[in-house]
Design an enzyme around this catalytic site. Structure first.
Site, PDB file in Angstrom:
ATOM      1  N   GLN A 211      36.757  48.119  52.688  1.00 17.40           N
ATOM      2  CA  GLN A 211      36.033  47.177  51.825  1.00 17.40           C
ATOM      3  C   GLN A 211      34.881  46.502  52.580  1.00 17.40           C
ATOM      4  O   GLN A 211      33.867  46.151  51.979  1.00 17.40           O
ATOM      5  CB  GLN A 211      36.984  46.085  51.298  1.00 17.40           C
ATOM      6  CG  GLN A 211      37.979  46.568  50.248  1.00 17.40           C
ATOM      7  CD  GLN A 211      39.293  47.005  50.863  1.00 17.40           C
ATOM      8  OE1 GLN A 211      39.339  47.446  52.008  1.00 17.40           O
ATOM      9  NE2 GLN A 211      40.373  46.907  50.113  1.00 17.40           N
ATOM     10  N   ASP A 252      44.112  35.729  49.215  1.00 18.10           N
ATOM     11  CA  ASP A 252      44.770  36.228  48.007  1.00 18.10           C
ATOM     12  C   ASP A 252      45.820  35.262  47.492  1.00 18.10           C
ATOM     13  O   ASP A 252      46.148  35.255  46.314  1.00 18.10           O
ATOM     14  CB  ASP A 252      45.388  37.601  48.270  1.00 18.10           C
ATOM     15  CG  ASP A 252      44.281  38.635  48.369  1.00 18.10           C
ATOM     16  OD1 ASP A 252      43.685  38.752  49.457  1.00 18.10           O
ATOM     17  OD2 ASP A 252      43.975  39.264  47.345  1.00 18.10           O
ATOM     18  N   LYS A 263      43.633  40.087  53.300  1.00 16.74           N
ATOM     19  CA  LYS A 263      43.606  41.507  53.676  1.00 16.74           C
ATOM     20  C   LYS A 263      44.209  41.734  55.059  1.00 16.74           C
ATOM     21  O   LYS A 263      43.947  40.975  55.999  1.00 16.74           O
ATOM     22  CB  LYS A 263      42.154  41.992  53.633  1.00 16.74           C
ATOM     23  CG  LYS A 263      41.925  43.438  54.004  1.00 16.74           C
ATOM     24  CD  LYS A 263      42.775  44.423  53.230  1.00 16.74           C
ATOM     25  CE  LYS A 263      42.568  44.299  51.728  1.00 16.74           C
ATOM     26  NZ  LYS A 263      43.603  45.056  50.954  1.00 16.74           N
TER      27      LYS A 263
HETATM   28  O1  MRU Z   1      42.802  44.858  48.337  1.00 18.62           O
HETATM   29  P1  MRU Z   1      41.622  44.015  47.968  1.00 18.62           P
HETATM   30  O2  MRU Z   1      40.308  44.667  48.237  1.00 18.62           O
HETATM   31  O3  MRU Z   1      41.717  43.475  46.556  1.00 18.62           O
HETATM   32  O4  MRU Z   1      41.739  42.757  48.939  1.00 18.62           O
HETATM   33  C1  MRU Z   1      40.829  41.701  48.794  1.00 18.62           C
HETATM   34  C2  MRU Z   1      40.963  40.640  49.829  1.00 18.62           C
HETATM   35  O5  MRU Z   1      41.845  40.645  50.648  1.00 18.62           O
HETATM   36  C3  MRU Z   1      40.002  39.503  49.729  1.00 18.62           C
HETATM   37  O6  MRU Z   1      39.730  38.971  50.984  1.00 18.62           O
HETATM   38  C4  MRU Z   1      40.620  38.390  48.857  1.00 18.62           C
HETATM   39  O7  MRU Z   1      41.072  38.919  47.639  1.00 18.62           O
HETATM   40  C5  MRU Z   1      39.674  37.298  48.588  1.00 18.62           C
HETATM   41  S1  MRU Z   1      38.373  37.823  47.535  1.00 18.62           S
HETATM   42  C6  MRU Z   1      37.384  36.512  47.185  1.00 18.62           C
END
Ligand code: MRU
Length: 364
Positions: A211, A252, A263
C-alpha cells in the site's frame, strides 16, 4: 541521503484531492485501488454483495474508507431489496449489514458505520419501507460528508506539529485513498503543505500488499509532494541517520488505553522511533476509537491468505507448502505513541477520559 523526486508543486496553495468513493444516486463509484499505480480505474457498483467483495479484495481499503463503503453498501441493500413490507425490508437490510461488517474485522470504522446507518435509518423511518430506503441513503451520505470534514480537522490539528522543512515517515496508506477524501496521517502532511510549509515524506513500501509503494507514493506524487520510497526494513536505518523528523501513521482501531492497531509493521516503526528519539504520532478520526475494548490485546487481528506472502507479482517466491504467518495488522502499545491526532485535537498520554470525551464524543 536517498535521491528525492522532483517536487515542483509544493507551497502552491490548495492541493487537488479526488474522491475515493462516491454515491451516484443509485450506485457507488469507487477508485479500484488494486489497479494503482498503473491505472486510475473507477468502478461502479449496484449490488451490496459486490461492494462487500470489493472491501474484502482491498479495492477499497483503509479504515475510514471501508466505513463509508459499508454505509453505502447498506443504502444499496435498501434499494436492491424488493420487499414491500417494512419488517421484510428491515430483515434484508440487517442481513446485508452482517455481510458487509463481516468482511474485515480489525478496523472498527466498518462495524461502527454499518450500525450507525442501520440504527439511525430505522428510527427515522417510522415503519414505512420507502422512508427506510430514503433514510439509509441519507444517513450514508451524511456519514460520507462527515468523513471528509473529519479528515480536514485531523489535518488542521496535526499540521501544527510539523515544521517547515520536516521529513515525515509513514507506513501503509493513510491518505485520501484510505478515507472518503484527504486522509488521516497524510491529511497532516497535506494541511501543512497547504499552510505553505515544505514537507518531504518517506513512504514504507508496506509488505506484503505494498500500500505504501502503490498508493502512498502515488498519491503524494500526484499532489507534487516530495516522496522517497523505502523497504519497510530500511525505516530504522533512515531514523538512525537522522533523516526522519516525525513518524505519522493511521490507525484501524484504538483501544481505551491508547493501544493502536494499524498495518503490520507499525509496531517495529514505533520501537525504532523510540530508540532514535523520533516523535511517533497516530492520526485517526473518533470513529476509530473503541472505548469498548480495554486494551489492544482484545482487538481482533485479520489474518490474510498465505499467497500474499508466498508470491510476488504473480511469481512464486517461497517453497511450495511452507507454513505462513500473515497478520494484516499489529498493535502498538500506547507507551510508544507520542500523541494521537484526532478530529477534535491532539491528545498526549496519559489519556484518561480525554481521548474519548473529545469534541465528537468517541464511542462506548
Ligand atoms: O489493509 P488496509 O490497506 O485496509 O490497511 C490500512 C491501514 O492499516 C491504514 O493505516 C489504516 O486503515 C488507517 S487509514 C486512514
Amino acid at each position: 541521503m536517498a535521491e528525492g523526486n522532483d517536487s515542483k508543486r509544493q507551497g502552491t496553495g490548495d492541493l487537488e484531492h479526488p474522491r475515493t468513493i462516491e454515491w451516484l444516486g443509485d450506485r457507488v463509484r469507487l477508485i479500484d485501488q488494486t489497479c494503482l499505480p498503473g491505472r486510475l480505474v473507477r468502478k461502479e457498483i449496484t449490488d451490496y454483495r459486490e461492494l462487500a467483495e470489493s472491501i474484502r479484495r482491498l479495492e477499497v481499503r483503509g479504515a475510514p474508507a471501508i466505513g463509508v463503503a459499508g454505509a453505502m453498501g447498506l443504502a444499496l441493500a435498501g434499494l436492491e431489496s424488493e420487499a414491500g413490507d417494512f419488517e421484510e425490508l428491515l430483515r434484508d437490510v440487517k442481513e446485508a449489514a452482517e455481510h458487509l461488517a463481516g468482511t474485515r474485522p480489525t478496523a472498527v470504522n466498518l462495524r461502527w458505520a454499518v450500525d450507525r446507518v442501520l440504527r439511525s435509518a430505522t428510527s427515522e423511518a417510522g415503519g414505512d419501507p420507502e422512508a427506510l430506503r430514503a433514510a439509509l441513503v441519507d444517513e450514508a451520505l451524511a456519514l460520507t460528508e462527515e468523513d471528509r470534514e473529519l479528515s480536514r480537522s485531523i489535518g488542521r490539528h496535526g499540521a501544527a506539529l510539523l515544521s517547515d522543512g520536516d521529513t515525515v515517515l509513514t507506513h501503509c496508506n493513510a491518505g485520501g485513498l484510505a478515507t472518503a477524501e484527504y486522509g488521516t496521517a497524510l491529511a497532516v502532511v497535506y494541511a501543512a503543505v497547504e499552510d505553505g510549509k515544505t514537507i518531504s515524506v518517506f513512504a514504507d513500501e508496506t509488505r506484503p500488499l505494498l500500500q505504501g509503494a502503490r498508493l502512498t507514493a502515488w498519491e503524494l506524487g500526484e499532489r507534487g509532494i516530495d516522496v522517497t520510497l523505502l523497504v519497510d526494513s530500511a525505516a530504522a536505518s533512515a531514523m538512525s541517520r537522522g533523516w526522519i523528523d516525525k513518524v505519522i501513521v493511521g490507525a484501524d482501531r484504538i483501544a481505551a488505553n491508547g493501544d493502536v492497531a494499524n498495518k503490520i509493521g507499525t509496531m517495529p516503526l514505533a520501537l525504532s522511533a523510540r530508540r532514535f528519539d523520533v516523535p511517533f504520532y497516530v492520526a485517526a478520526p473518533f470513529s476509530t476509537l473503541d472505548a469498548g475494548l480495554a486494551s489492544g490485546s482484545e482487538i481482533p487481528i485479520e489474518e490474510r491468505s498465505p499467497e500474499e506472502v508466498t508470491t510476488f507479482g504473480g511469481v512464486c517466491t517461497a517453497p511450495e507448502g511452507v507454513r505462513v504467518y500473515n497478520p494484516a495488522f499489529d498493535v502498538t502499545p500506547a507507551g510508544l505513541v507520542s500523541a494521537i491526532i484526532t478530529d477534535s485535537g491532539v491528545f498526549r498520554p496519559p489519556y484518561g477520559e480525554t481521548l474519548f470525551a473529545g469534541g465528537r464524543g468517541g464511542r462506548a
